[in-house]
Design an enzyme around this catalytic site. Structure first.
Site, PDB file in Angstrom:
ATOM      1  N   SER A  17      74.531  76.588  84.006  1.00 37.16           N
ATOM      2  CA  SER A  17      74.911  75.170  83.990  1.00 37.16           C
ATOM      3  C   SER A  17      76.051  74.882  84.969  1.00 37.16           C
ATOM      4  CB  SER A  17      75.352  74.768  82.582  1.00 37.16           C
ATOM      5  OG  SER A  17      75.862  73.452  82.622  1.00 37.16           O
ATOM      6  N   LYS A  68      67.526  67.807  73.678  1.00 33.83           N
ATOM      7  CA  LYS A  68      67.707  66.357  73.845  1.00 33.83           C
ATOM      8  C   LYS A  68      66.955  65.536  72.791  1.00 33.83           C
ATOM      9  CE  LYS A  68      68.432  66.492  78.831  1.00 33.83           C
ATOM     10  NZ  LYS A  68      68.084  65.913  80.125  1.00 33.83           N
ATOM     11  N   ASN A  89      71.414  62.833  75.788  1.00 34.60           N
ATOM     12  CA  ASN A  89      72.075  63.884  76.573  1.00 34.60           C
ATOM     13  C   ASN A  89      73.591  63.818  76.454  1.00 34.60           C
ATOM     14  OD1 ASN A  89      72.764  61.772  78.267  1.00 34.60           O
ATOM     15  ND2 ASN A  89      72.389  62.943  80.129  1.00 34.60           N
ATOM     16  N   ALA A 131      54.506  62.735  82.541  1.00 32.74           N
ATOM     17  CA  ALA A 131      54.616  61.748  81.470  1.00 32.74           C
ATOM     18  C   ALA A 131      55.281  62.375  80.249  1.00 32.74           C
ATOM     19  CB  ALA A 131      53.235  61.205  81.121  1.00 32.74           C
ATOM     20  N   ALA A 134      61.185  63.641  80.590  1.00 28.27           N
ATOM     21  CA  ALA A 134      61.963  63.201  81.762  1.00 28.27           C
ATOM     22  C   ALA A 134      61.507  61.810  82.198  1.00 28.27           C
ATOM     23  CB  ALA A 134      61.811  64.201  82.901  1.00 28.27           C
TER      24      ALA A 134
HETATM   25  P1  ATR Z   1      60.424  67.274  80.290  1.00 22.56           P
HETATM   26  O1  ATR Z   1      61.371  66.967  79.168  1.00 22.56           O
HETATM   27  O2  ATR Z   1      60.992  68.128  81.404  1.00 22.56           O
HETATM   28  O3  ATR Z   1      59.753  66.032  80.825  1.00 22.56           O
HETATM   29  P2  ATR Z   1      58.019  67.835  78.845  1.00 22.56           P
HETATM   30  O4  ATR Z   1      58.270  66.682  77.956  1.00 22.56           O
HETATM   31  O5  ATR Z   1      57.504  69.116  78.291  1.00 22.56           O
HETATM   32  O6  ATR Z   1      59.318  68.225  79.654  1.00 22.56           O
HETATM   33  O7  ATR Z   1      57.009  67.324  80.005  1.00 22.56           O
HETATM   34  C1  ATR Z   1      56.630  68.131  81.064  1.00 22.56           C
HETATM   35  C2  ATR Z   1      55.785  67.296  82.027  1.00 22.56           C
HETATM   36  O8  ATR Z   1      55.470  68.071  83.180  1.00 22.56           O
HETATM   37  C3  ATR Z   1      54.453  66.843  81.455  1.00 22.56           C
HETATM   38  O9  ATR Z   1      54.123  65.602  82.031  1.00 22.56           O
HETATM   39  C4  ATR Z   1      53.510  67.973  81.925  1.00 22.56           C
HETATM   40  O10 ATR Z   1      52.161  67.582  81.984  1.00 22.56           O
HETATM   41  P3  ATR Z   1      51.252  67.581  80.640  1.00 22.56           P
HETATM   42  O11 ATR Z   1      51.670  66.378  79.856  1.00 22.56           O
HETATM   43  O12 ATR Z   1      49.864  67.510  81.116  1.00 22.56           O
HETATM   44  O13 ATR Z   1      51.585  68.882  79.923  1.00 22.56           O
HETATM   45  C5  ATR Z   1      54.059  68.180  83.305  1.00 22.56           C
HETATM   46  N1  ATR Z   1      53.760  69.505  83.894  1.00 22.56           N
HETATM   47  C6  ATR Z   1      54.285  70.696  83.528  1.00 22.56           C
HETATM   48  N2  ATR Z   1      53.823  71.685  84.340  1.00 22.56           N
HETATM   49  C7  ATR Z   1      52.990  71.084  85.243  1.00 22.56           C
HETATM   50  C8  ATR Z   1      52.215  71.560  86.345  1.00 22.56           C
HETATM   51  N3  ATR Z   1      52.204  72.845  86.668  1.00 22.56           N
HETATM   52  N4  ATR Z   1      51.487  70.666  87.048  1.00 22.56           N
HETATM   53  C9  ATR Z   1      51.499  69.361  86.712  1.00 22.56           C
HETATM   54  N5  ATR Z   1      52.206  68.844  85.681  1.00 22.56           N
HETATM   55  C10 ATR Z   1      52.935  69.702  84.959  1.00 22.56           C
END
Ligand code: ATR
Length: 275
Positions: A17, A68, A89, A131, A134
């Site tokens: 961090s 979070k 956060n 989606a 983040a």
């Molecule tokens: P965060 O809090 O970082 O947003 P999250 O809520 O787990 O973490 O969401 C991760 C996002 O990254 C999702 O939109 C995920 O897609 P899915 O909803 O289909 O799971 C996307 N994601 C993660 N790895 C990916 C990859 N290799 N290619 C495309 N999208 C990816």
């Protein structure tokens, strides 16, 4: 234990961090006396550690992955932006001792784009990749800048469609899969997937951008992410989440201390650090 006002970031993993460095820099710059530490806290330990921290006189907490969402349940009140994000956060102890959960990620992104990089969001055509949490965290602050349209593209299209339904009140939002992104050039493409963390690039169709497009990876790493490397083929305006990291911290610092630090010096220091 230190007599200084104590703050901390909780997360797991937490050892890389940059938050202690950033907040100590802000404190020095503004003449505030405080101590800020990084503490490894798992989801299971979170509520106990949070309560102990404040019982022992701690003043404020930042939470990062994977805390979070859980933090929303652990605080007494949520700001509007934390409610929209369904994620906290920053935790602030109020004068009556109750805990207020806020989310400064979205405002951090918007400040970095508009103030540090002069990207106008108003009337812009924005593509958001991902989606998950983040994306949820940045949608309301982006919408407040009245873009023309937002397209949310996700590996699992139904999640993008769900977010579009939930947030499309003032600005048109389309939710779709990567292969269904409407054929047009975007002014701004934001990578809010977690793909960069596993060194991957979402499967993007051709023709999404030109040399005027700004590309922004919400992830920050010491070396260029796959999304930044991909976008550099098409545009010079390729950014990663360093500025957002510092701006969200500056907003948290302001909430805790009532004084807004300058962000440019530390953005430059950390950017130079990885050259
Ligand atoms: P965060 O809090 O970082 O947003 P999250 O809520 O787990 O973490 O969401 C991760 C996002 O990254 C999702 O939109 C995920 O897609 P899915 O909803 O289909 O799971 C996307 N994601 C993660 N790895 C990916 C990859 N290799 N290619 C495309 N999208 C990816």
């Amino acid at each position: 234990m230190t007599n200084l006002d104590r703050y901390a970031v909780f997360g797991d993993p937490i050892n890389h961090s940059k938050s202690p460095f950033i907040h100590h820099h802000f404190a020095e710059q503004t003449g505030q006396k405080l101590h800020y530490s990084a503490q490894q806290v798992s989801a299971e330990q979170f509520t106990t550690q949070l309560n102990d921290f404040f019982k022992q006189g701690g003043k404020g907490i930042n939470c990062t992955v994977p805390l979070k969402e859980i933090a929303c349940q652990a605080v007494d009140h949520l700001t509007h932006r934390a409610q929209h994000a369904k994620a906290v956060n920053t935790i602030i102890q109020q004068t009556d001792g109750s805990l207020l959960g806020d989310n400064t990620d979205g405002v951090g992104l918007v400040l970095d784009l508009t103030q540090n990089h002069q990207v106008s969001l108003r009337a812009g055509n924005i593509l958001i990749l991902g989606a998950g949490g983040a994306t949820r965290g940045i949608l309301a602050p982006l919408l407040a800048r009245t873009p023309q349209q937002i397209v949310i593209a996700n590996r699992t299209p139904s999640k993008a469609q769900q977010l579009a339904l939930e947030f499309a009140h003032t600005v048109p939002i389309i939710g779709c899969g990567f292969s269904e992104i409407p054929g047009q050039k975007f002014d701004l493409i934001l990578n809010a997937t977690s793909a960069s963390l596993s060194n991957q690039l979402p499967p993007l169709p051709d023709g999404l951008l030109n040399s005027q497009t700004t590309c922004y990876d919400l992830a920050y790493s010491n070396k260029a992410t796959p999304f930044v490397l991909w976008s550099q083929q098409f545009t010079d305006k390729s950014l990663d989440g360093l500025g957002m990291l510092i701006e969200q911290a500056a907003e948290a610092f302001y909430l805790w201390r009532g004084i807004r630090p300058e962000t440019q010096p530390i953005i430059e220091a950390l950017a130079n650090d990885r050259l």
